[in-house]
Scaffold this motif. Structure first.
Motif, PDB file in Angstrom:
ATOM      1  N   TYR A 142       0.828  -1.207   0.000  1.00  0.00           N
ATOM      2  CA  TYR A 142       0.000   0.000   0.000  1.00  0.00           C
ATOM      3  C   TYR A 142       0.861   1.256   0.000  1.00  0.00           C
ATOM      4  N   GLY A 143       0.336   2.305  -0.616  1.00  0.00           N
ATOM      5  CA  GLY A 143       1.036   3.573  -0.646  1.00  0.00           C
ATOM      6  C   GLY A 143       1.122   4.183   0.737  1.00  0.00           C
ATOM      7  N   SER A 144       2.164   5.003   0.957  1.00  0.00           N
ATOM      8  CA  SER A 144       2.341   5.658   2.248  1.00  0.00           C
ATOM      9  C   SER A 144       2.994   7.017   2.058  1.00  0.00           C
ATOM     10  N   ILE A 145       2.791   7.901   3.022  1.00  0.00           N
ATOM     11  CA  ILE A 145       3.431   9.220   3.045  1.00  0.00           C
ATOM     12  C   ILE A 145       4.448   9.212   4.181  1.00  0.00           C
ATOM     13  N   VAL A 146       5.704   9.537   3.845  1.00  0.00           N
ATOM     14  CA  VAL A 146       6.817   9.369   4.773  1.00  0.00           C
ATOM     15  C   VAL A 146       7.631  10.655   4.881  1.00  0.00           C
ATOM     16  N   VAL A 147       8.068  10.988   6.089  1.00  0.00           N
ATOM     17  CA  VAL A 147       8.935  12.150   6.315  1.00  0.00           C
ATOM     18  C   VAL A 147      10.126  11.714   7.173  1.00  0.00           C
ATOM     19  N   ARG A 148      11.151  12.570   7.251  1.00  0.00           N
ATOM     20  CA  ARG A 148      12.297  12.261   8.100  1.00  0.00           C
ATOM     21  C   ARG A 148      11.880  12.259   9.568  1.00  0.00           C
ATOM     22  N   SER A 149      12.644  11.581  10.377  1.00  0.00           N
ATOM     23  CA  SER A 149      12.307  11.481  11.799  1.00  0.00           C
ATOM     24  C   SER A 149      12.360  12.830  12.504  1.00  0.00           C
ATOM     25  N   ASP A 150      13.169  13.759  11.971  1.00  0.00           N
ATOM     26  CA  ASP A 150      13.263  15.080  12.602  1.00  0.00           C
ATOM     27  C   ASP A 150      12.342  16.109  11.944  1.00  0.00           C
ATOM     28  N   SER A 151      11.442  15.659  11.083  1.00  0.00           N
ATOM     29  CA  SER A 151      10.502  16.566  10.427  1.00  0.00           C
ATOM     30  C   SER A 151       9.563  17.198  11.453  1.00  0.00           C
ATOM     31  N   LYS A 152       9.119  18.401  11.163  1.00  0.00           N
ATOM     32  CA  LYS A 152       8.158  19.058  12.050  1.00  0.00           C
ATOM     33  C   LYS A 152       6.789  18.410  11.962  1.00  0.00           C
ATOM     34  N   TYR A 153       6.564  17.597  10.942  1.00  0.00           N
ATOM     35  CA  TYR A 153       5.261  16.956  10.766  1.00  0.00           C
ATOM     36  C   TYR A 153       5.223  15.626  11.519  1.00  0.00           C
ATOM     37  N   ASN A 154       4.285  15.540  12.441  1.00  0.00           N
ATOM     38  CA  ASN A 154       4.095  14.308  13.200  1.00  0.00           C
ATOM     39  C   ASN A 154       2.837  13.561  12.775  1.00  0.00           C
ATOM     40  N   ASP A 155       2.021  14.193  11.946  1.00  0.00           N
ATOM     41  CA  ASP A 155       0.831  13.530  11.434  1.00  0.00           C
ATOM     42  C   ASP A 155       0.469  14.135  10.076  1.00  0.00           C
ATOM     43  N   LEU A 156      -0.347  13.428   9.347  1.00  0.00           N
ATOM     44  CA  LEU A 156      -0.734  13.872   8.011  1.00  0.00           C
ATOM     45  C   LEU A 156      -1.578  15.150   8.025  1.00  0.00           C
ATOM     46  N   LEU A 188      -2.456  12.136  -3.532  1.00  0.00           N
ATOM     47  CA  LEU A 188      -3.723  11.511  -3.136  1.00  0.00           C
ATOM     48  C   LEU A 188      -4.402  12.171  -1.945  1.00  0.00           C
ATOM     49  N   PRO A 189      -3.738  12.341  -0.791  1.00  0.00           N
ATOM     50  CA  PRO A 189      -4.451  12.936   0.347  1.00  0.00           C
ATOM     51  C   PRO A 189      -4.867  14.382   0.121  1.00  0.00           C
ATOM     52  N   ALA A 190      -4.038  15.155  -0.579  1.00  0.00           N
ATOM     53  CA  ALA A 190      -4.407  16.546  -0.873  1.00  0.00           C
ATOM     54  C   ALA A 190      -5.595  16.586  -1.828  1.00  0.00           C
ATOM     55  N   VAL A 244      -0.929   5.454   5.844  1.00  0.00           N
ATOM     56  CA  VAL A 244      -0.909   4.452   4.779  1.00  0.00           C
ATOM     57  C   VAL A 244      -2.256   4.460   4.070  1.00  0.00           C
ATOM     58  N   ALA A 245      -2.226   4.210   2.765  1.00  0.00           N
ATOM     59  CA  ALA A 245      -3.459   4.196   1.970  1.00  0.00           C
ATOM     60  C   ALA A 245      -4.000   2.776   1.878  1.00  0.00           C
ATOM     61  N   ALA A 246      -4.245   2.180   3.030  1.00  0.00           N
ATOM     62  CA  ALA A 246      -4.719   0.805   3.127  1.00  0.00           C
ATOM     63  C   ALA A 246      -6.139   0.785   3.682  1.00  0.00           C
ATOM     64  N   PRO A 247      -6.876  -0.299   3.444  1.00  0.00           N
ATOM     65  CA  PRO A 247      -8.246  -0.369   3.967  1.00  0.00           C
ATOM     66  C   PRO A 247      -8.287  -0.504   5.480  1.00  0.00           C
ATOM     67  N   GLU A 248      -7.211  -1.021   6.081  1.00  0.00           N
ATOM     68  CA  GLU A 248      -7.107  -1.138   7.528  1.00  0.00           C
ATOM     69  C   GLU A 248      -5.631  -1.096   7.906  1.00  0.00           C
ATOM     70  N   MET A 260      -5.327   6.419   5.890  1.00  0.00           N
ATOM     71  CA  MET A 260      -5.891   7.693   5.446  1.00  0.00           C
ATOM     72  C   MET A 260      -7.374   7.753   5.772  1.00  0.00           C
ATOM     73  N   LYS A 261      -8.035   6.610   5.707  1.00  0.00           N
ATOM     74  CA  LYS A 261      -9.470   6.576   6.010  1.00  0.00           C
ATOM     75  C   LYS A 261      -9.734   6.940   7.465  1.00  0.00           C
ATOM     76  N   GLU A 262      -8.863   6.495   8.360  1.00  0.00           N
ATOM     77  CA  GLU A 262      -9.005   6.861   9.771  1.00  0.00           C
ATOM     78  C   GLU A 262      -8.944   8.366   9.957  1.00  0.00           C
ATOM     79  N   LEU A 263      -8.190   9.025   9.087  1.00  0.00           N
ATOM     80  CA  LEU A 263      -7.998  10.471   9.185  1.00  0.00           C
ATOM     81  C   LEU A 263      -9.045  11.252   8.395  1.00  0.00           C
ATOM     82  N   GLY A 264     -10.053  10.549   7.901  1.00  0.00           N
ATOM     83  CA  GLY A 264     -11.139  11.206   7.185  1.00  0.00           C
ATOM     84  C   GLY A 264     -10.918  11.355   5.698  1.00  0.00           C
ATOM     85  N   ILE A 265      -9.886  10.694   5.171  1.00  0.00           N
ATOM     86  CA  ILE A 265      -9.591  10.779   3.738  1.00  0.00           C
ATOM     87  C   ILE A 265     -10.007   9.474   3.086  1.00  0.00           C
TER      88      ILE A 265
END
Length: 343
Positions: A142-156, A188-190, A244-248, A260-265
């Protein structure tokens, strides 16, 4: 981010649930030259090409396939893996579809780009799955969105909030070209959140390995890739997977990562991977691989390799794989048209 824009928008179904199918219709083809057989196929070593650099899904699939074939003793000939990067797979398939059309001794690994590259507008290929013999689907991811561990983004949602404010504020990297599988995952999420996905910056690389290097080197703010490819980087504490762009949720190392579905996408993006042969593969070679691959996916060696790689085995024989790919071509064409990316 405004809630009305955050999870809403004009939505076009972008769920790419890509399973496997196979090859029929080769009954009248007889191979010659490299593909010639007298009832003793295979008579010499087999080459499996990964149309990308080392480290990505195609490369890992090719190496897992060849390794399990050897370990399970289903093949008594040497099988080697070659990397042929370039154009997100378009360079290799152009050569393969014209120069190896009857070569039973050269196979290659593929995934959704085999379809997408033939249908997209930018950097497209005149060759697609109909210029090959689909042998088997092996896995799904499944597709996923990934950032570095020190990124300011902690969630999508935090990443999407910045993209809503300025769609060019984050550069995405991916292991394939514009309009490709990883490009689609990155927007996809945007897209599903009503954000201007067409303005998002996307930089392509030859394979996930190179895209990951760009991310870790600070040349990209995020990457879009298949979930299994980042497990080792997660273990090493180098990256964070935002969704992750997975069904579960995915079991194992990524079990804490939301879908992504858990996040409303409302989005899913399945990435199948399989094995392909030349368009005019001999009946004997096709029958050989249909039989051997079916046996392979039932071995303990294969099951262990799936667990180790973080993949889910999802086998389809050549006939089913081909039929499915025909159906998926129509679905992907509709999706690319919706994104103004169809040729």
């Amino acid at each position: 981010m405004k809630k009305t824009a955050k999870w809403k928008g004009v939505l076009v179904g972008i769920a790419l649930v890509l399973t496997l199918a196979g090859c029929s219709g080769n009954g009248n083809n007889t191979a010659s030259g490299a593909g010639k057989s007298n009832g003793t196929y295979p008579e010499k070593p087999i080459v499996v090409v990964a149309p990308s650099g080392p480290g990505g899904g195609w490369d890992r699939t090719a190496r897992t396939f060849s390794k399990v074939m050897a370990e399970s003793k289903l093949l008594d000939k040497t099988m080697t893996v070659e990397n042929k990067p370039g154009g997100g797979g378009t360079v290799f398939i152009a050569s393969y579809a014209t120069q190896d059309v009857k070569n039973d001794y050269k196979l290659f690994t593929g995934s959704p780009p085999v379809l997408i590259n033939n249908l997209k507008k930018e950097g497209n290929s005149p060759f697609g799955h109909k210029d090959t013999t689909p042998l088997a689907q092996l896995t799904k991811d499944y597709g996923s969105i990934v950032v570095r561990s020190d990124s300011k983004y902690n969630d999508l949602p935090a990443l999407l909030e910045d993209l809503e404010e300025d769609p060019t504020s984050v550069t995405f990297a991916g292991g394939s070209g514009p309009g490709s599988m990883y490009h689609l995952v990155s927007i996809l999420p945007a897209y599903k959140s009503g954000i201007d996905h067409k303005s998002i910056k996307y930089v392509s690389y030859d394979g996930t390995g190179e895209a990951m290097t760009a991310l870790l080197g600070g040349n990209a703010g995020a990457i879009a890739t298949d979930a299994s490819s980042v497990i080792e980087y997660v273990k090493a504490g180098k990256v964070k997977v935002l969704a992750v762009a997975a069904p579960e949720r995915i079991e194992g190392e990524l079990s804490d990562v939301p879908t992504m579905k858990e996040l409303g996408i409302d989005a899913e993006f399945m990435i199948w991977r399989g094995i392909f042969g030349p368009k005019e593969m001999s009946e004997e070679a096709l029958s050989f691989w249909d039989d051997k691959i079916q046996q392979m996916v039932e071995t303990e060696e294969w099951k262990k390799s799936m667990k180790s790689a973080g993949w889910e085995s999802d086998y389809k024989n050549s006939n089913d794989f081909k039929l499915f790919l025909d159906e998926q071509s129509n679905q992907i064409a509709e999706l690319l048209h919706a994104l103004d990316m169809a040729k």
